[in-house]
Design an enzyme around this catalytic site. Sequence first.
Site, PDB file in Angstrom:
ATOM      1  N   PRO A 190      -3.994  -0.726  19.111  1.00  0.00           N
ATOM      2  CA  PRO A 190      -3.684  -1.252  17.676  1.00  0.00           C
ATOM      3  C   PRO A 190      -3.938  -0.206  16.482  1.00  0.00           C
ATOM      4  O   PRO A 190      -3.380  -0.336  15.405  1.00  0.00           O
ATOM      5  CB  PRO A 190      -4.316  -2.417  17.396  1.00  0.00           C
ATOM      6  CG  PRO A 190      -5.482  -2.391  18.373  1.00  0.00           C
ATOM      7  CD  PRO A 190      -4.933  -1.571  19.600  1.00  0.00           C
ATOM      8  N   HIS A 202       0.766  -1.362   0.138  1.00  0.00           N
ATOM      9  CA  HIS A 202       0.063  -0.050  -0.018  1.00  0.00           C
ATOM     10  C   HIS A 202       0.822   1.331   0.075  1.00  0.00           C
ATOM     11  O   HIS A 202       1.618   1.373   0.675  1.00  0.00           O
ATOM     12  CB  HIS A 202      -0.850  -0.020   1.253  1.00  0.00           C
ATOM     13  CG  HIS A 202      -2.208  -0.905   1.227  1.00  0.00           C
ATOM     14  ND1 HIS A 202      -3.172  -0.844   1.909  1.00  0.00           N
ATOM     15  CD2 HIS A 202      -2.231  -2.056   0.263  1.00  0.00           C
ATOM     16  CE1 HIS A 202      -4.067  -1.856   1.636  1.00  0.00           C
ATOM     17  NE2 HIS A 202      -3.359  -2.652   0.751  1.00  0.00           N
ATOM     18  N   TYR A 256       4.208   5.932  10.583  1.00  0.00           N
ATOM     19  CA  TYR A 256       2.954   5.055  10.182  1.00  0.00           C
ATOM     20  C   TYR A 256       3.824   4.043   9.380  1.00  0.00           C
ATOM     21  O   TYR A 256       3.725   2.713   9.612  1.00  0.00           O
ATOM     22  CB  TYR A 256       1.752   5.433   9.286  1.00  0.00           C
ATOM     23  CG  TYR A 256       0.605   4.286   9.264  1.00  0.00           C
ATOM     24  CD1 TYR A 256      -0.097   4.034  10.373  1.00  0.00           C
ATOM     25  CD2 TYR A 256       0.492   3.749   8.016  1.00  0.00           C
ATOM     26  CE1 TYR A 256      -1.143   3.054  10.119  1.00  0.00           C
ATOM     27  CE2 TYR A 256      -0.456   2.791   7.972  1.00  0.00           C
ATOM     28  CZ  TYR A 256      -1.364   2.544   8.987  1.00  0.00           C
ATOM     29  OH  TYR A 256      -2.270   1.511   8.860  1.00  0.00           O
ATOM     30  N   LYS A 269       1.124  -0.931  15.332  1.00  0.00           N
ATOM     31  CA  LYS A 269       2.907  -0.764  15.788  1.00  0.00           C
ATOM     32  C   LYS A 269       3.216  -2.127  16.537  1.00  0.00           C
ATOM     33  O   LYS A 269       4.242  -2.446  16.769  1.00  0.00           O
ATOM     34  CB  LYS A 269       3.232   0.329  16.704  1.00  0.00           C
ATOM     35  CG  LYS A 269       3.070   1.627  15.685  1.00  0.00           C
ATOM     36  CD  LYS A 269       4.350   1.534  14.909  1.00  0.00           C
ATOM     37  CE  LYS A 269       4.129   2.501  13.665  1.00  0.00           C
ATOM     38  NZ  LYS A 269       3.921   1.713  12.302  1.00  0.00           N
ATOM     39  N   TYR A 274      -9.116   4.888   8.075  1.00  0.00           N
ATOM     40  CA  TYR A 274      -9.484   5.043   9.265  1.00  0.00           C
ATOM     41  C   TYR A 274     -10.555   6.271   9.558  1.00  0.00           C
ATOM     42  O   TYR A 274     -10.301   7.359   9.021  1.00  0.00           O
ATOM     43  CB  TYR A 274      -7.950   5.573   9.983  1.00  0.00           C
ATOM     44  CG  TYR A 274      -6.977   4.811  10.284  1.00  0.00           C
ATOM     45  CD1 TYR A 274      -6.686   4.133  11.589  1.00  0.00           C
ATOM     46  CD2 TYR A 274      -6.143   4.386   9.120  1.00  0.00           C
ATOM     47  CE1 TYR A 274      -5.880   2.973  11.725  1.00  0.00           C
ATOM     48  CE2 TYR A 274      -5.254   3.386   9.290  1.00  0.00           C
ATOM     49  CZ  TYR A 274      -5.032   2.773  10.789  1.00  0.00           C
ATOM     50  OH  TYR A 274      -4.255   1.867  11.013  1.00  0.00           O
TER      51      TYR A 274
HETATM   52  C1  LIG Z   1      -7.106  -7.526  17.651  1.00  0.00           C
HETATM   53  C2  LIG Z   1      -5.546  -7.279  17.456  1.00  0.00           C
HETATM   54  C3  LIG Z   1      -5.200  -6.324  16.636  1.00  0.00           C
HETATM   55  C4  LIG Z   1      -3.778  -5.847  16.299  1.00  0.00           C
HETATM   56  N1  LIG Z   1      -3.305  -5.299  14.937  1.00  0.00           N
HETATM   57  C5  LIG Z   1      -2.008  -5.162  14.997  1.00  0.00           C
HETATM   58  C6  LIG Z   1      -1.760  -4.395  13.673  1.00  0.00           C
HETATM   59  O1  LIG Z   1      -2.448  -3.924  12.926  1.00  0.00           O
HETATM   60  N2  LIG Z   1      -0.203  -4.187  13.490  1.00  0.00           N
HETATM   61  C7  LIG Z   1       0.611  -4.311  14.582  1.00  0.00           C
HETATM   62  O2  LIG Z   1       1.900  -4.322  14.422  1.00  0.00           O
HETATM   63  N3  LIG Z   1       0.267  -5.210  15.818  1.00  0.00           N
HETATM   64  C8  LIG Z   1      -1.172  -5.376  16.032  1.00  0.00           C
HETATM   65  N4  LIG Z   1      -1.550  -6.146  17.157  1.00  0.00           N
HETATM   66  C9  LIG Z   1      -0.505  -6.589  18.019  1.00  0.00           C
HETATM   67  C10 LIG Z   1       0.234  -7.614  17.762  1.00  0.00           C
HETATM   68  O3  LIG Z   1      -0.629  -8.633  17.549  1.00  0.00           O
HETATM   69  C11 LIG Z   1       1.178  -8.038  18.945  1.00  0.00           C
HETATM   70  O4  LIG Z   1       1.988  -6.886  19.425  1.00  0.00           O
HETATM   71  C12 LIG Z   1       1.989  -9.140  18.692  1.00  0.00           C
HETATM   72  O5  LIG Z   1       1.250 -10.519  18.616  1.00  0.00           O
HETATM   73  C13 LIG Z   1       3.183  -9.316  19.800  1.00  0.00           C
HETATM   74  O6  LIG Z   1       3.739 -10.433  19.275  1.00  0.00           O
HETATM   75  P1  LIG Z   1       4.727 -11.053  20.599  1.00  0.00           P
HETATM   76  O7  LIG Z   1       5.459 -12.526  19.832  1.00  0.00           O
HETATM   77  O8  LIG Z   1       5.574 -10.390  21.442  1.00  0.00           O
HETATM   78  O9  LIG Z   1       3.656 -11.774  21.498  1.00  0.00           O
HETATM   79  P2  LIG Z   1       2.405 -12.779  21.298  1.00  0.00           P
HETATM   80  O10 LIG Z   1       1.911 -12.890  19.529  1.00  0.00           O
HETATM   81  O11 LIG Z   1       1.416 -12.557  22.041  1.00  0.00           O
HETATM   82  O12 LIG Z   1       3.092 -14.339  21.744  1.00  0.00           O
HETATM   83  C14 LIG Z   1       3.219 -14.719  22.767  1.00  0.00           C
HETATM   84  C15 LIG Z   1       3.154 -16.465  22.661  1.00  0.00           C
HETATM   85  O13 LIG Z   1       3.434 -16.697  24.228  1.00  0.00           O
HETATM   86  C16 LIG Z   1       2.955 -17.657  24.221  1.00  0.00           C
HETATM   87  N5  LIG Z   1       2.754 -17.795  25.792  1.00  0.00           N
HETATM   88  C17 LIG Z   1       2.364 -17.096  26.728  1.00  0.00           C
HETATM   89  N6  LIG Z   1       2.326 -17.473  28.062  1.00  0.00           N
HETATM   90  C18 LIG Z   1       3.269 -18.576  27.830  1.00  0.00           C
HETATM   91  C19 LIG Z   1       3.798 -19.664  28.761  1.00  0.00           C
HETATM   92  N7  LIG Z   1       3.624 -19.559  30.182  1.00  0.00           N
HETATM   93  N8  LIG Z   1       4.313 -20.834  28.429  1.00  0.00           N
HETATM   94  C20 LIG Z   1       4.644 -20.804  27.148  1.00  0.00           C
HETATM   95  N9  LIG Z   1       4.284 -19.886  26.074  1.00  0.00           N
HETATM   96  C21 LIG Z   1       3.578 -18.887  26.711  1.00  0.00           C
HETATM   97  C22 LIG Z   1       1.499 -17.225  23.994  1.00  0.00           C
HETATM   98  O14 LIG Z   1       0.692 -18.638  23.792  1.00  0.00           O
HETATM   99  C23 LIG Z   1       1.810 -16.814  22.491  1.00  0.00           C
HETATM  100  O15 LIG Z   1       2.155 -17.529  21.467  1.00  0.00           O
HETATM  101  C24 LIG Z   1      -2.930  -6.430  17.374  1.00  0.00           C
HETATM  102  C25 LIG Z   1      -3.246  -7.015  18.504  1.00  0.00           C
HETATM  103  C26 LIG Z   1      -4.383  -7.418  18.552  1.00  0.00           C
HETATM  104  C27 LIG Z   1      -5.181  -8.382  19.542  1.00  0.00           C
END
Ligand SMILES: Cc1cc2nc3c(=O)[nH]c(=O)nc-3n(C[C@H](O)[C@H](O)[C@H](O)COP(=O)(O)OP(=O)(O)OC[C@H]3O[C@@H](n4cnc5c(N)ncnc54)[C@H](O)[C@@H]3O)c2cc1C
Length: 392
Positions: free
Chosen positions: A296, A75, A386, A300, A204
């Site tokens: 969200p 985009h 962005y 980011k 948006y």
């Molecule tokens: C509805 C929604 C929309 C979003 N939209 C955007 C967007 O458009 N752009 C953007 O950049 N971000 C967006 N985000 C945010 C993004 O999804 C998160 O920031 C991202 O998932 C972070 O990745 P992570 O690997 O840090 O954590 P997570 O993806 O949460 O991964 C953590 C992992 O750890 C595992 N875990 C937890 N506890 C334990 C344990 N005790 N033992 C073993 N495993 C465990 C979990 O099951 C999970 O798989 C959005 C989030 C949501 C909820």
Amino acid sequence: MKDLRTQVAIVGAGPAGLLLGHLLRQHGVDNVIVERRSREYVEQRVRAGVIEFGIANFLEEVGVGQRLRREGLTHHGVELRFDHQTHRVALSDLTEGKTITVYGQQELVKDLIALRLGDGGEILFDVEVSELDGLSGPQAVVRGKGLEDEVRIECDYVAGCDGSFGVATRSVPASALRRHERTYPFSWLGILAQAAPTTEELIYARHERGFALYSMRSPSVSRLYLGVPPTDTLEMWSDDRIWEELNVRLTTEESPKVNEGPIMERSITAMRSVVIEPMRCGRLLLAGDASHIVPPTGAKGMNLALGDIRVLASALVAQLLEGDERLLDAYSATCLERVWRAEEFSNYMTQMLHPSDDDFENGVQRARLRQAVTTREAATVLARNYCDLNGL
Ligand SMILES: Cc1cc2nc3c(=O)[nH]c(=O)nc-3n(C[C@H](O)[C@H](O)[C@H](O)COP(=O)(O)OP(=O)(O)OC[C@H]3O[C@@H](n4cnc5c(N)ncnc54)[C@H](O)[C@@H]3O)c2cc1C
């Protein structure tokens, strides 16, 4: 009891944990990934979908970008709708050609899992980590429980990539971490629908009835959001009510109605900003949502998580392969500077786009929006943040 020994134990197979595992393997650093959910669950979990310019390039450089480049949607702009009018922010024109890539988080997760398992790596799925020990001693120990076995992993470092409220931050004395938090007075109702996108770019919208976001995941799947009161539940939102409200908030006199289709997934997410610092406590390194949450609105969250990992992987490689601890010592400060910039941008977008009960606040929001679409300086700041906040 499964007893393992590795250099880095990674808790969590989200985008952060999986990318870290991949980068460490590329440099020959032994690591074990432990994930409490099943492979199917993490591969189907629908969340983020916007990948920044620099992050997409980085993923490609490190061998994770093939399908993203083939199937991701590039985009060059986004639309802002307010006061029943549409304004385009020309991201590429304002950032010397930068773009964003729309590619579902679950697709990136699938790519990373396939890469690791495809070249002989392992992920311990269905193992919940319950305890981290020895974080300030000579060796750390990770303990967890799988479907059949208890698991114990001795390691040099633990990467806490376990998302918000995870075991990693709970394993550190509360006095060692500072938690900064803001909760917003609204949530997002998100749907994934089998419907071709109505427009080519994200929209948006700030409508007097509330916020709405139009986005897409592929040429046949749309991802849409509505700002709703934090007390709303999914039962209060029938399919008809969701589509009706999306159409009210998203369409203007000139724009087409939103394409409708079967809703495949729906959820309500509270809007929060959180920063936990420092991101290092002895042998524990926090990354991604384990250390910070953004609403969200600025797209980011996933980008920040991947940005942390880029810094963390280099720091761990320098320490474990060359005994050079300087990057690891600087890890928290290096990341937090970028994290706070992302917090600021996400807060700006959130506050500007969600109408308030307070008339003064509404006036300020509309002034900010007008500034963002009528002055090149404001539009440029928005576009740069962005498109490429993690690459600035
Ligand atoms: C509805 C929604 C929309 C979003 N939209 C955007 C967007 O458009 N752009 C953007 O950049 N971000 C967006 N985000 C945010 C993004 O999804 C998160 O920031 C991202 O998932 C972070 O990745 P992570 O690997 O840090 O954590 P997570 O993806 O949460 O991964 C953590 C992992 O750890 C595992 N875990 C937890 N506890 C334990 C344990 N005790 N033992 C073993 N495993 C465990 C979990 O099951 C999970 O798989 C959005 C989030 C949501 C909820």
